[in-house]
Scaffold this motif. Structure first.
Motif, mmCIF file in Angstrom:
data_model
loop_
_atom_site.group_PDB
_atom_site.id
_atom_site.type_symbol
_atom_site.label_atom_id
_atom_site.label_comp_id
_atom_site.label_asym_id
_atom_site.label_seq_id
_atom_site.Cartn_x
_atom_site.Cartn_y
_atom_site.Cartn_z
ATOM 1 N N LEU A 175 -3.444 11.310 -1.211
ATOM 2 C CA LEU A 175 -2.019 11.471 -1.492
ATOM 3 C C LEU A 175 -1.822 12.116 -2.854
ATOM 4 O O LEU A 175 -2.567 11.869 -3.787
ATOM 5 N N PHE A 235 0.834 -1.199 0.000
ATOM 6 C CA PHE A 235 0.000 0.000 0.000
ATOM 7 C C PHE A 235 0.867 1.247 0.000
ATOM 8 O O PHE A 235 1.958 1.251 0.557
ATOM 9 N N SER A 236 0.359 2.271 -0.647
ATOM 10 C CA SER A 236 1.025 3.570 -0.612
ATOM 11 C C SER A 236 0.516 4.340 0.590
ATOM 12 O O SER A 236 -0.671 4.317 0.894
ATOM 13 N N MET A 237 1.431 4.999 1.249
ATOM 14 C CA MET A 237 1.023 5.829 2.383
ATOM 15 C C MET A 237 2.033 6.929 2.583
ATOM 16 O O MET A 237 3.118 6.902 2.026
ATOM 17 N N GLN A 238 1.633 7.904 3.357
ATOM 18 C CA GLN A 238 2.588 8.930 3.712
ATOM 19 C C GLN A 238 3.579 8.361 4.706
ATOM 20 O O GLN A 238 3.261 7.456 5.470
ATOM 21 N N GLU A 239 4.766 8.912 4.676
ATOM 22 C CA GLU A 239 5.756 8.554 5.687
ATOM 23 C C GLU A 239 5.142 8.695 7.080
ATOM 24 O O GLU A 239 5.404 7.896 7.973
ATOM 25 N N ALA A 240 4.290 9.696 7.223
ATOM 26 C CA ALA A 240 3.625 9.917 8.520
ATOM 27 C C ALA A 240 2.747 8.733 8.911
ATOM 28 O O ALA A 240 2.625 8.410 10.093
ATOM 29 N N ASP A 241 2.127 8.080 7.914
ATOM 30 C CA ASP A 241 1.302 6.912 8.216
ATOM 31 C C ASP A 241 2.170 5.750 8.693
ATOM 32 O O ASP A 241 1.792 5.015 9.603
ATOM 33 N N ALA A 242 3.316 5.589 8.039
ATOM 34 C CA ALA A 242 4.228 4.522 8.444
ATOM 35 C C ALA A 242 4.704 4.747 9.874
ATOM 36 O O ALA A 242 4.813 3.806 10.667
ATOM 37 N N LEU A 287 3.005 6.303 12.057
ATOM 38 C CA LEU A 287 1.824 6.071 12.889
ATOM 39 C C LEU A 287 1.724 4.597 13.274
ATOM 40 O O LEU A 287 1.368 4.256 14.415
ATOM 41 N N ILE A 288 2.040 3.731 12.332
ATOM 42 C CA ILE A 288 2.012 2.299 12.620
ATOM 43 C C ILE A 288 2.990 1.974 13.747
ATOM 44 O O ILE A 288 2.662 1.248 14.691
#
Lengths: 89, 89
Positions: free
Chosen positions: A80, A25-32, A34-35
């Protein structure tokens, strides 16, 4: 800290197995990040989770939402800006 | 159906951009189907989302949960039985 769970892998409690697949999945670095933050929050409560498990918990939570809550949550997400190289066909 | 949103890509509403990264996760086939089911539910409400966006919404929802709710949700997740080939080092 009385709610410690075993880190051991186990099958689903119902005994049924669904094939394990891998999805990207594509996500913002911020989402990564967040995980990782969610993993730490779980860990401080005695639940050691990997990244995939965090993602899966999120999906289960969404699935249990009402249509209205799901729509509200989805509407809040920023899309995004994807700058993808064009693939010649 | 009055809450239609544009499918157009846009930057975050705050104007800040976080680099877009790609991450792969292991999940049950059932989880992958769950993503599709969630996309359909969003679509019927006028929100066209891709798979990554569904995953990201789930992460945001988890992030807003209390520690207790997060722990309860995480505790309900069944762990995957991973049969991985051993990589020789």
């Amino acid at each position: 800290m009385s709610s410690k769970v075993s880190k051991g892998r186990r099958q689903t409690s119902t005994g049924q197995t669904s094939p394990v697949v891998r999805r990207a999945f594509s996500m913002q670095e911020a989402d990564a990040q967040l995980i990782e933050a969610l993993r730490v929050r779980c860990a401080t409560q005695g639940m050691l989770m990997n990244q995939s498990e965090v993602v899966r918990v999120g999906l289960r939570v969404l699935a249990e939402m009402s249509d209205e809550e799901l729509r509200n949550r989805a509407a809040k997400l920023e899309r995004l800006t994807v700058l993808r190289p064009k693939h010649p066909k």
